[in-house]
Write a protein that holds these residues in place. Structure first.
Motif, short mmCIF file in Angstrom:
data_model
loop_
_atom_site.label_atom_id
_atom_site.label_comp_id
_atom_site.label_asym_id
_atom_site.label_seq_id
_atom_site.Cartn_x
_atom_site.Cartn_y
_atom_site.Cartn_z
N PRO A 20 -13.02 -1.75 -31.54
CA PRO A 20 -13.10 -2.96 -32.38
C PRO A 20 -13.36 -2.65 -33.86
CG PRO A 20 -15.02 -2.76 -30.94
CD PRO A 20 -14.10 -1.66 -30.56
N GLN A 21 -14.12 -1.58 -34.13
CA GLN A 21 -14.42 -1.24 -35.54
C GLN A 21 -13.15 -0.77 -36.25
OE1 GLN A 21 -15.91 -0.38 -38.32
NE2 GLN A 21 -14.84 1.55 -38.61
N LEU A 22 -12.32 -0.01 -35.51
CA LEU A 22 -11.05 0.45 -36.09
C LEU A 22 -10.11 -0.73 -36.33
CD1 LEU A 22 -9.38 2.94 -36.94
CD2 LEU A 22 -8.51 3.07 -34.62
N ARG A 23 -10.11 -1.67 -35.40
CA ARG A 23 -9.26 -2.87 -35.54
C ARG A 23 -9.58 -3.58 -36.87
NH1 ARG A 23 -6.63 -2.03 -32.62
NH2 ARG A 23 -5.25 -3.24 -33.90
N LEU A 24 -10.90 -3.71 -37.12
CA LEU A 24 -11.34 -4.40 -38.32
C LEU A 24 -10.91 -3.63 -39.57
CD1 LEU A 24 -13.11 -6.81 -39.24
CD2 LEU A 24 -15.02 -5.21 -39.36
N ALA A 25 -11.11 -2.31 -39.53
CA ALA A 25 -10.75 -1.48 -40.68
C ALA A 25 -9.24 -1.56 -40.95
CB ALA A 25 -11.17 -0.04 -40.43
N LEU A 26 -8.45 -1.53 -39.88
CA LEU A 26 -6.99 -1.52 -40.05
C LEU A 26 -6.46 -2.88 -40.50
CD1 LEU A 26 -6.03 0.65 -36.96
CD2 LEU A 26 -5.79 1.29 -39.36
N SER A 27 -7.20 -3.94 -40.19
CA SER A 27 -6.72 -5.26 -40.61
C SER A 27 -6.70 -5.33 -42.14
CB SER A 27 -7.61 -6.36 -40.03
OG SER A 27 -8.89 -6.26 -40.62
N ARG A 28 -7.48 -4.46 -42.79
CA ARG A 28 -7.56 -4.52 -44.26
C ARG A 28 -6.34 -3.89 -44.94
NH1 ARG A 28 -12.82 -1.85 -43.74
NH2 ARG A 28 -14.11 -3.37 -42.69
N VAL A 29 -5.60 -3.02 -44.23
CA VAL A 29 -4.48 -2.35 -44.93
C VAL A 29 -3.38 -3.35 -45.29
CG1 VAL A 29 -4.83 -0.01 -44.04
CG2 VAL A 29 -3.29 -1.53 -42.83
N GLY A 30 -3.18 -4.34 -44.39
CA GLY A 30 -2.15 -5.34 -44.70
C GLY A 30 -2.66 -6.35 -45.71
N SER A 31 -3.89 -6.85 -45.46
CA SER A 31 -4.39 -7.91 -46.34
C SER A 31 -4.81 -7.36 -47.70
CB SER A 31 -5.56 -8.62 -45.68
OG SER A 31 -6.58 -7.69 -45.40
N GLY A 32 -5.22 -6.10 -47.76
CA GLY A 32 -5.64 -5.54 -49.04
C GLY A 32 -4.51 -4.88 -49.79
N PHE A 33 -4.17 -3.66 -49.36
CA PHE A 33 -3.18 -2.86 -50.09
C PHE A 33 -1.83 -3.57 -50.19
CE2 PHE A 33 -5.40 1.31 -48.70
CZ PHE A 33 -6.22 1.26 -49.82
N ASP A 34 -1.34 -4.08 -49.03
CA ASP A 34 0.03 -4.60 -49.07
C ASP A 34 0.13 -5.90 -49.86
OD1 ASP A 34 2.78 -4.08 -48.26
OD2 ASP A 34 2.57 -6.03 -47.28
N SER A 35 -0.88 -6.74 -49.77
CA SER A 35 -0.84 -7.99 -50.55
C SER A 35 -0.84 -7.66 -52.04
CB SER A 35 -2.04 -8.88 -50.28
OG SER A 35 -2.18 -9.07 -48.93
N ALA A 36 -1.68 -6.71 -52.43
CA ALA A 36 -1.75 -6.34 -53.86
C ALA A 36 -0.41 -5.75 -54.31
CB ALA A 36 -2.87 -5.32 -54.06
N ARG A 37 0.22 -4.98 -53.44
CA ARG A 37 1.53 -4.39 -53.78
C ARG A 37 2.55 -5.51 -54.04
NH1 ARG A 37 6.28 -3.52 -51.36
NH2 ARG A 37 5.56 -4.77 -49.62
N ARG A 38 2.54 -6.52 -53.16
CA ARG A 38 3.51 -7.61 -53.32
C ARG A 38 3.25 -8.41 -54.60
NH1 ARG A 38 2.79 -10.73 -48.79
NH2 ARG A 38 1.67 -9.20 -47.57
N GLU A 39 1.99 -8.58 -54.92
CA GLU A 39 1.65 -9.30 -56.18
C GLU A 39 2.21 -8.56 -57.39
OE1 GLU A 39 -2.57 -10.00 -56.61
OE2 GLU A 39 -2.59 -10.96 -54.64
N ARG A 40 2.08 -7.25 -57.37
CA ARG A 40 2.58 -6.45 -58.52
C ARG A 40 4.11 -6.55 -58.63
NH1 ARG A 40 -2.20 -6.17 -59.06
NH2 ARG A 40 -1.56 -8.05 -60.10
N ILE A 41 4.77 -6.62 -57.48
CA ILE A 41 6.25 -6.72 -57.52
C ILE A 41 6.65 -8.07 -58.11
CG2 ILE A 41 8.35 -6.81 -56.10
CD1 ILE A 41 6.99 -4.81 -54.20
N GLU A 42 5.96 -9.12 -57.68
CA GLU A 42 6.26 -10.44 -58.23
C GLU A 42 6.04 -10.45 -59.74
OE1 GLU A 42 7.73 -13.04 -56.96
OE2 GLU A 42 7.96 -11.84 -55.14
N GLU A 43 5.02 -9.75 -60.15
CA GLU A 43 4.68 -9.71 -61.58
C GLU A 43 5.81 -9.12 -62.42
OE1 GLU A 43 0.30 -8.68 -62.54
OE2 GLU A 43 1.46 -6.87 -62.84
N VAL A 44 6.41 -8.03 -61.91
CA VAL A 44 7.49 -7.40 -62.71
C VAL A 44 8.85 -8.02 -62.39
CG1 VAL A 44 6.32 -5.18 -62.96
CG2 VAL A 44 7.90 -5.49 -61.07
N SER A 45 8.93 -8.79 -61.31
CA SER A 45 10.11 -9.44 -60.74
C SER A 45 10.80 -8.49 -59.75
CB SER A 45 11.11 -9.92 -61.81
OG SER A 45 12.10 -8.97 -62.03
#
Ligand code: SF4
Length: 495
Positions: A20-45
Motif C-alpha cells: 500500500p505504501q508503494l501504491r501511494l508513492a506511485l500515484s504521485r508520478v502521474g498526478s505530480g510529474f506528468d501533470s506538470a509536464r502537460r502544463e508546460r507543454i500547454e504553456e509553449v503550445s
C-alpha cells in the motif's frame, strides 16, 4: 554489474502491487510529474512542443549515425582543454579505469553526483572494496545509499520511500532525533554531507550531455551537489554512456528546453553545470585533474541493431515511466535492474541479455502512451514488439517467451480469422458455451474455479463475453445505411 534480478519480474510485481505504501508513492508520478509536464507543454503550445521534439530527434538521429566522428571530436576537445578521455568497452574496464585513477592519486574519500551509469557498473562497490569511502550527494541517492537499495525511478531515485521511512533512516544512520519535517530532514542531510564535500579527494559525476564541439560535460540538476562534486575535490571523474554526445552548444539549447519540462515539469532546473577540462591557471577553483570515462557496456550492440538503436536516443527524462500503466502499478524495483519502465524494458534486455530479461518486453499494454510523451519521439511500443518477436523466434529454448500453447492459440486464431464461415459458427457455439461462466458481461469462472488455460489472464483482467450480436450482424442490419434513413435511426435506438 549490480545483481540482475530481471528474471523475477512477475513475482516481484505481485509483491509490489500488494504494497500500500508503494501504491501511494506511485500515484504521485502521474498526478505530480506528468501533470506538470502537460502544463508546460500547454504553456509553449503543443505545436511548438512538437517542433522541439522533431528537432531533438533529428539531432539524435544525426549524432548516432555519425557517432564515431563526434566521439573523436569530443575526445580531441576534452584533451585540448587539459582533460583525459578514457573509453571503456564494458563495466569491468570502466571500473578498473576509475579504480586506477583513485589508486594513483591516493584517493580516500569520493563524493558522487547522480549517475545511472555508475549504478549500471556498480562502481561504488568496487571503490568501497578498495577501502575508499563513497558518499552519494544527490538527496534521493543519499537516502537509498543509507537504505542499501537501488534507484526506483530515473529522476527520483527514492520515490518509493515515504517521509516516515526517510526520517527513520536519517535517525538510525546519523544518530539525530527523529523528525519528519522535510526542511529539517534536508538540513540534516546537507550538514552530514558538507564535511564530505570539504574532505573529498575525488568527485564523480554523470553527464546529461557531452558537447563534442567544445569538449563540455553538462549536468542538469536541482541540487547544488553536482557543482560541489565537480569543482571542490582535486580530481573530477565524469562517467557516462557513449550515447550522451551531441554535436554543439546550439543543439544543447534544444535539449535544455525539453529535458526539464519532460522530467519534472520545470522550465529549467535550478542548476545547469557545464564543465570543460580541469581548472585553468587563472581560475579561482576547480579540480586539478579532469577525467571523462565514456562507457560502451553493450551500447555498440544496440547501435548495430537497426530495429533497436533508437533506444540510444533516450535522454533519461523519466516521462515514459510517469505515464506507463505498468510502472505505475509495479514501481521501479520490480524491473530487477538499473533502468525501469518502458525504456528499461528495452534497454535492460539489450544490456543484460534477452535470456535474463525475457519477461520485461511483456511488461506493457502497448497503449502507446510512452511514445506520445517521449521528448525525442522514441517509438517504444514498436521496439517492445520487436523484442517480443525476437523472443518468439529465438532458437534458444531459454530465451523463448512463447510457449507451445501460445503458438497453438495464435495458429487457431489465424485460422479462424481467415475463414468467415468458421468464425461465424464458432461465435454461435461460443455464445452457448460461455453461458455458465458469464457474470456482469464478463467471463471469469465456472462456479468457484478459474477457467483452465486462461486463469492467468482472468486473474487480473476482464475477459468480455461475446456480444449478442457481432459487428457484422449490426452492419448487415443497417449500420451501413446513411444516418437519416429509418435503418440508420434504428441503429441509434438499438445502441
Ligand atoms: S524513452 Fe523517452 S520518455 Fe522515456 S526516459 Fe527516455 S527520453 Fe524520456
Amino acid at each position: 554489474m549490480p545483481e540482475v534480478k530481471t528474471r523475477d519480474f512477475f513475482p516481484a510485481s505481485r509483491v509490489s502491487i500488494l504494497d500500500p505504501q508503494l501504491r501511494l508513492a506511485l500515484s504521485r508520478v502521474g498526478s505530480g510529474f506528468d501533470s506538470a509536464r502537460r502544463e508546460r507543454i500547454e504553456e509553449v503550445s503543443p505545436e511548438v512542443w512538437e517542433e522541439w521534439r522533431e528537432e531533438a530527434r533529428s539531432i539524435k538521429v544525426h549524432t548516432l549515425d555519425n557517432l564515431d566522428y563526434y566521439l573523436e571530436l569530443l575526445h580531441d576537445n576534452v584533451t585540448k582543454a587539459g582533460g583525459h578521455v578514457h573509453f571503456a568497452k564494458d563495466a569491468a574496464e570502466a571500473n578498473a579505469i576509475v579504480a586506477h585513477i583513485a589508486e594513483a592519486n591516493q584517493v580516500r574519500i569520493v563524493t558522487k553526483g547522480k549517475s545511472m551509469v555508475s549504478e549500471e557498473l556498480a562502481l561504488n562497490d568496487v571503490l568501497e572494496d578498495m577501502g575508499v569511502e563513497v558518499y552519494e550527494t544527490d538527496l534521493g541517492e543519499y537516502i537509498i545509499q543509507l537504505a542499501k537499495e537501488t534507484p526506483s525511478h530515473l529522476v527520483a531515485p527514492a520515490l518509493h520511500k515515504s517521509k516516515d521511512q526517510v526520517a527513520q533512516l536519517l535517525s538510525d544512520h546519523l544518530g539525530v532525533p527523529y523528525t519528519d519535517d522535510i526542511e529539517t530532514m534536508a538540513r540534516i542531510a546537507r550538514e552530514a554531507l558538507r564535511d564530505k564535500f570539504l574532505s573529498a579527494d575525488m568527485g564523480i559525476s554523470g553527464a546529461n550531455f557531452l558537447v563534442a564541439e567544445t569538449g563540455t560535460l553538462v549536468i542538469i540538476t536541482n541540487e547544488g551537489n553536482g557543482r560541489l562534486c565537480t569543482s571542490a575535490p582535486r580530481i573530477h571523474v565524469g562517467i557516462t554512456g557513449m550515447e550522451k554526445v551531441i554535436p554543439s552548444l546550439q543543439d544543447l539549447a534544444v535539449f535544455l528546453r525539453l529535458l526539464p519540462r519532460s522530467a519534472t515539469g520545470q522550465r529549467l532546473t535550478s542548476y545547469v553545470t557545464m564543465v570543460t577540462g580541469p581548472r585553468r591557471t587563472l581560475d579561482e577553483d576547480g579540480p586539478e585533474q579532469f577525467h571523462l570515462v565514456i562507457v560502451d557496456n553493450g551500447r555498440s550492440k544496440m547501435l548495430a541493431d537497426p530495429q533497436l538503436r533508437e533506444a540510444l536516443y533516450c535522454i533519461r527524462c523519466g516521462a515514459c515511466l510517469n505515464i506507463c500503466p505498468v510502472y505505475q502499478k509495479v514501481g521501479g524495483h520490480a524491473y530487477g535492474w538499473v533502468y525501469p519502465g518502458p525504456i528499461g524494458a528495452i534497454v535492460s534486455p539489450m544490456l543484460v541479455g534477452l535470456k535474463q530479461a525475457k519477461d520485461l518486453p511483456q511488461a506493457s499494454s502497448l497503449c502507446g502512451a510512452c511514445r506520445e510523451v517521449c521528448p525525442v519521439k522514441i517509438n517504444l511500443p514498436r521496439m517492445l514488439l520487436q523484442l517480443r518477436q525476437k523472443l518468439a523466434e529465438s532458437p534458444e529454448p531459454e530465451e523463448k517467451a512463447a510457449t507451445f500453447s501460445h503458438k497453438m492459440l495464435a495458429k487457431a486464431y489465424a485460422a479462424l480469422m481467415g475463414h468467415p464461415k468458421l468464425l461465424s459458427l464458432s461465435r454461435k457455439l461460443g455464445r452457448i458455451a460461455q453461458k455458465p461462466m458469464q457474470s456482469n458481461g464478463r467471463i471469469g469462472q465456472i462456479g468457484r474455479s478459474s477457467l483452465p488455460g486462461i486463469s492467468g489472464w482472468t486473474r487480473s483482467r476482464d475477459l468480455p463475453s461475446l456480444p449478442v450480436k457481432s459487428f457484422h450482424q449490426i452492419w448487415q442490419q443497417g449500420l451501413r445505411q446513411p444516418p437519416n434513413t429509418p435503418a440508420g435511426q434504428s441503429r441509434d435506438t438499438g445502441n
